[in-house]
Design an enzyme around this catalytic site. Structure first.
Site, PDB file in Angstrom:
ATOM      1  NE  ARG A   1      23.629   0.383   4.477  1.00  0.00           N
ATOM      2  CZ  ARG A   1      22.915   1.491   4.580  1.00  0.00           C
ATOM      3  NH1 ARG A   1      23.219   2.411   5.482  1.00  0.00           N
ATOM      4  NH2 ARG A   1      21.863   1.704   3.808  1.00  0.00           N
TER       5      ARG A   1
ATOM      6  CE  LYS B   1      -3.888   2.092   0.453  1.00  0.00           C
ATOM      7  NZ  LYS B   1      -4.612   2.167  -0.809  1.00  0.00           N
TER       8      LYS B   1
HETATM    9  P1  ADP Z   1      15.514   1.803  -0.312  1.00  0.00           P
HETATM   10  O1  ADP Z   1      15.954   0.434   0.121  1.00  0.00           O
HETATM   11  O2  ADP Z   1      15.693   2.023  -1.781  1.00  0.00           O
HETATM   12  O3  ADP Z   1      16.044   2.903   0.541  1.00  0.00           O
HETATM   13  P2  ADP Z   1      12.986   1.800   1.189  1.00  0.00           P
HETATM   14  O4  ADP Z   1      12.101   0.613   1.160  1.00  0.00           O
HETATM   15  O5  ADP Z   1      13.826   2.006   2.424  1.00  0.00           O
HETATM   16  O6  ADP Z   1      13.921   1.784  -0.120  1.00  0.00           O
HETATM   17  O7  ADP Z   1      12.144   3.111   0.951  1.00  0.00           O
HETATM   18  C1  ADP Z   1      12.767   4.361   0.756  1.00  0.00           C
HETATM   19  C2  ADP Z   1      11.752   5.485   0.786  1.00  0.00           C
HETATM   20  O8  ADP Z   1      10.727   5.263  -0.181  1.00  0.00           O
HETATM   21  C3  ADP Z   1      11.004   5.633   2.103  1.00  0.00           C
HETATM   22  O9  ADP Z   1      11.727   6.395   3.060  1.00  0.00           O
HETATM   23  C4  ADP Z   1       9.749   6.350   1.621  1.00  0.00           C
HETATM   24  O10 ADP Z   1      10.025   7.705   1.370  1.00  0.00           O
HETATM   25  C5  ADP Z   1       9.451   5.691   0.286  1.00  0.00           C
HETATM   26  N1  ADP Z   1       8.552   4.509   0.482  1.00  0.00           N
HETATM   27  C6  ADP Z   1       8.907   3.205   0.580  1.00  0.00           C
HETATM   28  N2  ADP Z   1       7.836   2.413   0.772  1.00  0.00           N
HETATM   29  C7  ADP Z   1       6.738   3.217   0.772  1.00  0.00           C
HETATM   30  C8  ADP Z   1       5.313   3.007   0.938  1.00  0.00           C
HETATM   31  N3  ADP Z   1       4.796   1.793   1.127  1.00  0.00           N
HETATM   32  N4  ADP Z   1       4.511   4.099   0.913  1.00  0.00           N
HETATM   33  C9  ADP Z   1       5.034   5.337   0.735  1.00  0.00           C
HETATM   34  N5  ADP Z   1       6.350   5.601   0.562  1.00  0.00           N
HETATM   35  C10 ADP Z   1       7.207   4.576   0.580  1.00  0.00           C
END
Ligand code: ADP
Length: 448
Positions: free
Chosen positions: A291, A201
């Site tokens: 990390r 979502k």
């Molecule tokens: P990465 O591993 O590329 O850093 P993440 O899964 O940690 O990816 O997500 C990075 C950013 O993407 C989050 O901080 C947020 O801003 C956005 N994001 C990720 N998942 C969602 C979600 N389900 N809904 C809204 N924004 C999301």
């Protein structure tokens, strides 16, 4: 304790590790590519070894070059910093096979958390709240479309191997699904060699809140509160703070305990970060980084601990220096990431530094590998420094940030410093009223 460690990284994070080692009386070995022969980490380490040409695949990412550098110099352990080999389970295995110590978690923990689907399943089983979404991978467009209808749009399609903001695509409506699904898969394949994707979502107004955890590998673990990293551009953090302006002491204690208990249960060793989206008082797990994070200094500032020292200590089989009850928050800390980039497009701006002056004074920490006359090579990440401030409260930290940015001089290249001057003029930054989309919206407004 180790006598000598090798730092398998460059730039500010290599200096960060060398500094901790030196305070502990441990000798350090720097490794560098031919492009980094004049880099500050090479100058600051006790010894250095050239490990290859500029391309990082042939130098900073080369297993044989790094293992050989350990054998030549007699280094007993490797600190990977962040990026490069820090989350490479295969590398950790090879390090161990050579009777060297990897300063970080086990290959198994890195493997589990490096695959976002497995990570989510593991966290769910450990009682950590997750973003609602698909049950594992979604192999076909038809299934993705069906799920989109069931869950309701918007949804986000994520590559299970993704990282650094890559391999993620939002489908606002059913009409976007096909292209979002195909693009996320293609990006996952191209950047990480894995085209498996899953669906979540898409939360529309969350904050990015991450919990710092630390384990001893023997079933004990603590949390060091949260960092709010909601100010992001293209899913990349630019401004981070601790504690989070929207998080209460009760919420911190509750989610912190869930996270510490989860990593204790899996005998996690070393530093880790459990990332959440936070919306309407609820936390939703998105991923775990196994990390040290770029933004770890804000946590160090408010808790008065040295996370790199702790990493080295537990890797050497010793105890952590603290238990949960010792960890008390003191004041507020903010970090801004300084990149060699030209605004407004954030295009890379490598070049020679004609003049560099770091800010100083009470509550100011500048982690950077810059110096007068240094030539920033074009081959690596554009992060050139981190300015970290600490104050008694958030208002003091913001005033200190403003003052420190005013003292900073980086001439000869373009940097993202003007972005932070501009942000400090915004009311929302002072009230702490922002979510993960705030910065993108603000940047769009500046363009028009
Ligand atoms: P990465 O591993 O590329 O850093 P993440 O899964 O940690 O990816 O997500 C990075 C950013 O993407 C989050 O901080 C947020 O801003 C956005 N994001 C990720 N998942 C969602 C979600 N389900 N809904 C809204 N924004 C999301």
């Amino acid at each position: 304790m180790f006598n000598k460690i090798l730092v398998a990284n460059r730039g500010e994070i290599a200096l960060r590790v060398i500094r901790a080692a030196r305070e502990m009386g441990i000798a350090t070995v720097a490794v560098h590519s031919t492009a980094d022969a004049d880099a500050m980490h090479v100058r600051m380490a006790d010894e250095s070894v050239c490990i290859g040409p500029p391309s990082s695949t042939q130098s900073y990412l080369s297993f044989p070059a790094i293992i050989s550098a350990c054998e030549i110099t007699g280094a007993e352990a490797i600190h990977p910093g962040y990026g490069f080999l820090s989350e490479n389970a295969q590398f950790v295995q090879i390090v161990e096979d050579h009777d060297l110590t990897f300063i970080g978690p086990t290959a198994e923990h890195i493997r589990v958390m490096g695959d976002k689907i497995t990570a989510k399943d593991t966290m769910k089983a450990l009682g950590v709240p997750c973003v609602p979404g698909s049950d594992g991978g979604v192999p076909t467009l038809a299934e993705a479309q069906k799920l989109g209808e069931e869950m309701g749009y918007p949804v986000i399609i994520k590559a299970t191997a993704g990282g650094g903001g890559r391999g993620m695509k939002v489908a606002q409506t059913a009409a976007d699904m096909e292209s979002a699904f195909q693009t996320a898969r293609a990006e996952g394949k191209a950047a990480f060699g894995n085209d498996e994707v899953y669906i979540e979502k898409y939360l529309t107004t969350p904050r990015h809140i991450e919990i710092q955890v630390f384990g001893d590998g023997k079933g004990r673990a603590v949390h060091l509160g949260e960092r709010d990293c909601s100010l992001q551009r293209r899913h990349q953090k630019v401004f981070e703070e601790a504690p989070g302006p929207a998080i209460s002491a009760e919420e911190r204690a509750a989610i912190g305990k869930v996270c510490a208990d989860a990593v204790a249960k899996i005998n996690y060793i070393g530093a880790g970060t459990i990332e959440f989206l936070y919306e309407n008082g609820e936390f939703y797990f998105i991923e775990m980084n196994t990390r040290l994070q770029v933004e770890h200094p804000v946590t160090e500032a408010i808790f008065g601990v040295d996370l790199v020292r702790e990493q080295i200590q537990v890797a050497a089989g010793m105890e952590m220096s603290f238990v949960q009850e010792d960890l008390r928050i003191n004041g507020h800390s903010i970090e801004v990431r300084l990149n060699a980039e030209k605004l407004p497009n954030f295009s890379p701006s490598p070049g020679t530094i004609s003049q560099y002056h770091a800010p100083g004074g009470l509550g100011v920490r500048m982690d950077s590998a810059l110096y007068d006359g240094y030539s920033i090579p074009p081959y690596y990440d554009s992060l050139i420094g981190k300015l970290i401030v600490h104050g008694r409260d958030r208002a003091e930290a913001l005033a200190r940030l403003n003052r420190a940015l005013g003292e900073l001089i980086i001439d000869g290249i373009d940097t993202t410093v003007p972005l932070f001057h501009a942000l400090l003029a915004e009311k929302d930054i002072h009230t702490g009223d922002y979510n993960i989309h705030w910065l993108e919206h603000w940047l769009e407004k500046q363009d028009t």
